[in-house]
Design an enzyme around this catalytic site. Structure first.
Site, PDB file in Angstrom:
ATOM      1  CB  SER A   1      24.815  -8.199  44.561  1.00 34.84           C
ATOM      2  OG  SER A   1      23.630  -8.027  45.295  1.00 34.84           O
ATOM      3  CE  LYS A   2      26.202 -16.815  46.094  1.00 32.71           C
ATOM      4  NZ  LYS A   2      27.360 -17.536  46.488  1.00 32.71           N
TER       5      LYS A   2
END
Ligand code: GLU
Length: 512
Positions: free
Chosen positions: A255-256
């Site tokens: 995830s970011k």
């Protein structure tokens, strides 16, 4: 080779950027299609209006093209089965939802968001799994008719049969089975007239004649619903291959928050498409041999969808760096230099600036500009000058952006503290003396034979005369680079040329 008309697709939602995991899915779909003489299709799934982002589609096109995954059909290239953007196919989905109503495989549901929310809360309070309680399933026909006439907001839900086992053979996961009791009466058409993913994906995969659906494992629980839809429509099922997820080293989903996930972030840092493809190919597959270096042509020969692993694949940035370093070293030096130029301009080392943005230059290179200027001094320099600097730094860098940074010493006067010039416990006099000898002997080398070999030949005998040759070589390297660690002094001097080399030595003497 499979003996059927094979078509695969990559079906991202344009919600911002091309995800690195999406690129891996696209790669596997592409390889599988192309090694079987099939077609690879791009389709944009933009039916969730809340999640659409301006410009996201272009970023997907550019990312795929950068990686060399050219699609045979897609929104920007056309094809016989278009349009390839779901928001342009709304009528089709509506017609198909109506067909299911006619066939009594779907029903209208008028429940409001508040009703559904209350239902959910009550179920949770009773420790039941939240599920639509089917209160609209058996509404009388005349009531439905009048509510529709009054334009009451509604959705269309699919009827899920009770207690049926839905089985299929996944190419990656083998036999998979679900009991329909685990499934909810899935909404197919939303109140805004847009389809849900489930309806759109089945209609499109069928109408676009997709033979093999490759997507990540998170979609596995949706597949039994899709199988029922194929059945309701009377269509032949495609084959499915559910690919393992990409994971962070701590096994969490990528995830970011934990690092870069957008392909464009990797392009901006200067990862080569060849390296990225090589790296991604191994995230979920390996050839079962020692061979680690693969070009896309070699992958087309050896890759096998059947050999894709079930377990999540760890995204290890060190491994990506390793691949990138390898592919940078292999690259033709002219090409590598060209690829580095956008990074040098971006870091303000050289002119010209491109008229288009850095991102585009990085993606689209090679460029046609052939004249350059050092930004700090406005001095004209040749492509060859840049090339020498790149050649020296490529050994130590793991991406183009790092090369862009580490060549700074060739384009700007280094700034450093005079302490850097001191070799171990050598005295100021010794260091100054070394630099003066260097100034004198370097001055005597004719410009045209100013090579690292010549420099070595002239300087080494002088350095040997000292108690330790570091007393001469260290301050020379420090004066030229302004850094603790850099390529060797003779290489830097050759790349800088005689004039700049002498200037930097003079500056160092002045500092002492
Ligand atoms: N639009 C879905 C996604 O963004 C595609 C899933 C599928 O390939 O069926 O992942």
């Amino acid at each position: 080779m499979l003996n059927i008309k094979l078509r695969t697709r990559f079906a991202p939602s344009p919600t911002g950027y091309l995800h690195i995991g999406g690129l891996r899915t696209a790669l596997y779909s592409y390889l599988f299609a192309k090694q079987n003489n099939g077609q690879f299709i791009l389709r944009l799934e933009d039916t969730d209006l809340k999640r659409q982002v301006e410009g996201a589609a272009e970023r997907i096109y550019e990312g795929l093209k950068w990686a060399g995954l050219n699609y045979d059909e897609g929104p920007d290239v056309g094809g016989d089965f278009g349009p390839y953007i779901q928001s342009k196919r709304l009528k089709l989905y509506k017609n198909h939802a109506d067909e299911l109503i006619q066939k009594d495989r779907a029903y209208y549901c008028f429940c409001t968001d508040e009703t559904l929310e209350k239902m959910r809360e009550e179920q949770i309070a009773k420790k039941q799994a939240p599920k639509y309680d089917r209160r609209c399933l058996n509404l009388p026909a005349d009531e439905i008719e009048s509510r529709l006439k009054n334009n009451e907001p509604h959705v269309i839900r699919m009827k899920i049969p009770a207690n049926r086992i839905i089985e299929f053979n996944d190419i990656v996961r083998g036999k998979v089975a679900y009991n329909t009791n685990e499934l909810d009466d899935q909404v197919l058409l939303k109140s805004d007239g847009y389809p849900t993913y489930h309806l759109a994906v089945v209609v499109d995969d069928h109408l676009m004649q997709i033979s093999h659906v490759t997507r990540t494992e998170e979609w596995l629980p949706s597949t039994p619903k899709h199988i029922l839809l194929y059945e309701y429509f009377g269509w032949e099922r495609p084959h499915w291959a559910h690919l393992p997820l990409l994971l962070n080293p701590d096994k969490s989903k990528m995830s970011k928050r934990k690092g870069d996930v957008a392909v464009e972030d990797y392009i901006k840092k200067g990862y080569l498409a060849e390296a990225m493809i090589n790296f991604l190919a191994f995230l979920g597959w390996n050839p079962g041999t020692e061979k680690e270096i693969y070009s896309i042509e070699e992958l087309l020969k050896d890759f096998s969808l059947e050999k894709v692993h079930k377990a999540g694949a760890i995204f290890n940035i060190e491994k990506l760096n390793w691949y990138n370093q390898y592919h940078m070293r292999q690259m033709d030096l002219d090409k590598l230099t060209e690829a580095c130029i956008p990074y040098l301009t971006e870091k303000g080392l050289i002119f010209p600036k491109f008229d288009h943005s850095f991102e585009i230059a990085a993606i689209k290179g090679p460029f046609t500009v052939k004249e350059f200027e050092i930004n700090q001094t406005k001095e004209k320099i040749s492509f060859d000058f840049i090339k020498k600097a790149v050649a020296l730094e490529r050994e130590r860098a793991s991406n183009l952006s790092q090369i862009g940074e580490s060549v700074r010493l060739f384009f700007e006067e280094p700034e450093y503290d005079k302490d850097l010039l001191f070799w171990k416990d050598a005295s100021k006099e010794e260091i100054k003396n070394s630099l003066k000898i260097l100034e004198k002997i370097i001055n005597e080398i004719p410009e045209k034979s100013f090579t690292k070999e010549k420099l070595q030949e002239i300087i080494m005998p002088e350095a040997q005369k000292l108690p330790n040759r570091g007393i001469m070589l260290w301050p020379l390297r420090a004066a030229l680079s302004g850094q603790k660690a850099s390529p060797g002094p003779f290489e830097i001097a050759e790349a800088l040329g005689k004039e700049k080399t002498l200037e930097r030595i003079k500056k160092a003497i002045e500092k002492l």
